[in-house]
Motif scaffolding. Structure first.
Motif, PDB file in Angstrom:
ATOM      1  N   ARG A  71      -9.411   0.399   2.539  1.00  0.00           N
ATOM      2  CA  ARG A  71      -9.060  -0.800   3.298  1.00  0.00           C
ATOM      3  C   ARG A  71     -10.327  -1.549   3.712  1.00  0.00           C
ATOM      4  O   ARG A  71     -11.247  -0.980   4.278  1.00  0.00           O
ATOM      5  CB  ARG A  71      -8.259  -0.432   4.543  1.00  0.00           C
ATOM      6  CG  ARG A  71      -6.915   0.180   4.227  1.00  0.00           C
ATOM      7  CD  ARG A  71      -6.257   0.674   5.505  1.00  0.00           C
ATOM      8  NE  ARG A  71      -5.031   1.423   5.236  1.00  0.00           N
ATOM      9  CZ  ARG A  71      -4.447   2.222   6.110  1.00  0.00           C
ATOM     10  NH1 ARG A  71      -4.988   2.384   7.316  1.00  0.00           N
ATOM     11  NH2 ARG A  71      -3.346   2.871   5.795  1.00  0.00           N
ATOM     12  N   GLY A  72     -10.331  -2.837   3.405  1.00  0.00           N
ATOM     13  CA  GLY A  72     -11.479  -3.642   3.793  1.00  0.00           C
ATOM     14  C   GLY A  72     -12.693  -3.427   2.922  1.00  0.00           C
ATOM     15  O   GLY A  72     -13.788  -3.905   3.245  1.00  0.00           O
ATOM     16  N   ASP A  73     -12.516  -2.725   1.791  1.00  0.00           N
ATOM     17  CA  ASP A  73     -13.620  -2.517   0.860  1.00  0.00           C
ATOM     18  C   ASP A  73     -14.158  -3.869   0.396  1.00  0.00           C
ATOM     19  O   ASP A  73     -13.410  -4.814   0.163  1.00  0.00           O
ATOM     20  CB  ASP A  73     -13.119  -1.706  -0.341  1.00  0.00           C
ATOM     21  CG  ASP A  73     -14.211  -1.442  -1.357  1.00  0.00           C
ATOM     22  OD1 ASP A  73     -14.360  -2.276  -2.272  1.00  0.00           O
ATOM     23  OD2 ASP A  73     -14.901  -0.431  -1.238  1.00  0.00           O
ATOM     24  N   GLU A 132       0.813  -1.214   0.000  1.00  0.00           N
ATOM     25  CA  GLU A 132       0.000   0.000   0.000  1.00  0.00           C
ATOM     26  C   GLU A 132       0.848   1.268   0.000  1.00  0.00           C
ATOM     27  O   GLU A 132       0.618   2.180  -0.807  1.00  0.00           O
ATOM     28  CB  GLU A 132      -0.937   0.002   1.217  1.00  0.00           C
ATOM     29  CG  GLU A 132      -1.859   1.216   1.261  1.00  0.00           C
ATOM     30  CD  GLU A 132      -2.611   1.310   2.575  1.00  0.00           C
ATOM     31  OE1 GLU A 132      -3.832   1.081   2.569  1.00  0.00           O
ATOM     32  OE2 GLU A 132      -1.976   1.620   3.614  1.00  0.00           O
ATOM     33  N   GLY A 143      -7.338  -3.436  -0.341  1.00  0.00           N
ATOM     34  CA  GLY A 143      -7.136  -1.995  -0.421  1.00  0.00           C
ATOM     35  C   GLY A 143      -6.582  -1.543  -1.760  1.00  0.00           C
ATOM     36  O   GLY A 143      -6.875  -2.116  -2.808  1.00  0.00           O
ATOM     37  N   ASP A 166      -1.714   6.796   6.392  1.00  0.00           N
ATOM     38  CA  ASP A 166      -2.384   7.287   7.604  1.00  0.00           C
ATOM     39  C   ASP A 166      -1.835   8.637   8.030  1.00  0.00           C
ATOM     40  O   ASP A 166      -2.594   9.523   8.436  1.00  0.00           O
ATOM     41  CB  ASP A 166      -2.213   6.273   8.734  1.00  0.00           C
ATOM     42  CG  ASP A 166      -3.005   5.005   8.499  1.00  0.00           C
ATOM     43  OD1 ASP A 166      -4.239   5.053   8.602  1.00  0.00           O
ATOM     44  OD2 ASP A 166      -2.394   3.967   8.205  1.00  0.00           O
ATOM     45  N   THR A 203      -7.193   6.346   0.093  1.00  0.00           N
ATOM     46  CA  THR A 203      -6.462   5.084   0.247  1.00  0.00           C
ATOM     47  C   THR A 203      -6.842   4.400   1.551  1.00  0.00           C
ATOM     48  O   THR A 203      -7.105   3.191   1.582  1.00  0.00           O
ATOM     49  CB  THR A 203      -4.940   5.348   0.210  1.00  0.00           C
ATOM     50  OG1 THR A 203      -4.581   5.858  -1.079  1.00  0.00           O
ATOM     51  CG2 THR A 203      -4.156   4.075   0.477  1.00  0.00           C
ATOM     52  N   VAL A 204      -6.894   5.173   2.626  1.00  0.00           N
ATOM     53  CA  VAL A 204      -7.287   4.615   3.923  1.00  0.00           C
ATOM     54  C   VAL A 204      -8.718   4.078   3.858  1.00  0.00           C
ATOM     55  O   VAL A 204      -9.024   2.995   4.386  1.00  0.00           O
ATOM     56  CB  VAL A 204      -7.144   5.683   5.029  1.00  0.00           C
ATOM     57  CG1 VAL A 204      -7.747   5.191   6.345  1.00  0.00           C
ATOM     58  CG2 VAL A 204      -5.676   6.061   5.219  1.00  0.00           C
TER      59      VAL A 204
END
Length: 207
Positions: A122-124, A44, A130, A82, A118-119
């Motif tokens: 995650r977990g899409d 990532e 991601g 992040d 981008t954050v």
């Protein structure tokens, strides 16, 4: 390699290795070509950095961006998504005052926004991995086999689709040409010229 006919756009260096014109004269570009460009990037943070730098490159030379990359990394917290997603107005002003990077407000704001996007990826449900999962899902069934620089495409059906999907998810400075350059840089396509010493070296595609 699949072809022994030399390309007019390849130069054989003193080390006996064939490189395209753009990578044959500038030591920085040569090192980047030999050791980095076109090798797979699947993490990532690495992909976010490449996406960000490709966005900053728009309208500029890649050599300019490469020379500024250490300053970019320092200014953007190593491109940790992040950390960049948490940047605020004071960070924007700090970046606009940093002579070591490209001081373009729209590109700076886009990079911060892209970190937040981008954050959010995650977990899409569609891309559990991601950003890497999303970007690599647009790998084509075949890669170009250019014998000259004129045969290297500037976009593709997949880069157009990737651009649309990223824009739908809130990313900016991710046009089809920029996304094709990203796909080249991170190994999703192999546009090393046939006859180059790097052709087929990514492990993703054959020679």
């Amino acid at each position: 390699m699949t072809d022994t006919v030399p390309s007019p756009d390849l130069i054989v260096g003193a080390d006996g290795l064939a490189r395209p014109l753009w990578a044959a004269r500038d030591p920085l570009l040569q090192a980047y070509y030999d050791t980095e460009w076109g090798l797979p990037v699947r993490d990532e943070q690495g992909l976010f950095e490449r996406l960000s730098l490709e966005g900053f490159q728009s309208g500029l030379s890649w050599a300019t961006i490469l020379r500024k990359r250490p300053a970019f990394r320092e200014a953007f917290a190593g491109f940790a998504p992040d950390a960049v997603a948490a940047f605020d107005d004071s960070d924007v002003e700090r970046l606009l005052g940093d002579a070591g990077i490209v001081r373009n407000r729209a590109k700076i704001l886009a990079t911060i926004g892209n970190a937040r996007a981008t954050v959010a990826l995650r977990g899409d449900a569609d891309h559990a991995g991601g950003l890497p999962d999303l970007v690599w899902s647009f790998q084509p069934a075949q890669t170009p086999t250019p014998r000259s620089l004129a045969e290297v495409p500037s976009s593709s059906t997949e880069s157009i689709a990737l651009s649309k999907e990223l824009k739908r998810r809130g990313f900016r400075f991710v046009g089809p040409t920029t996304m094709f350059a990203l796909m080249e840089a991170v190994g999703i396509v192999d546009t090393h010229l046939v006859g180059s010493h790097r052709r087929g070296s990514s492990g993703v595609w054959g020679g």
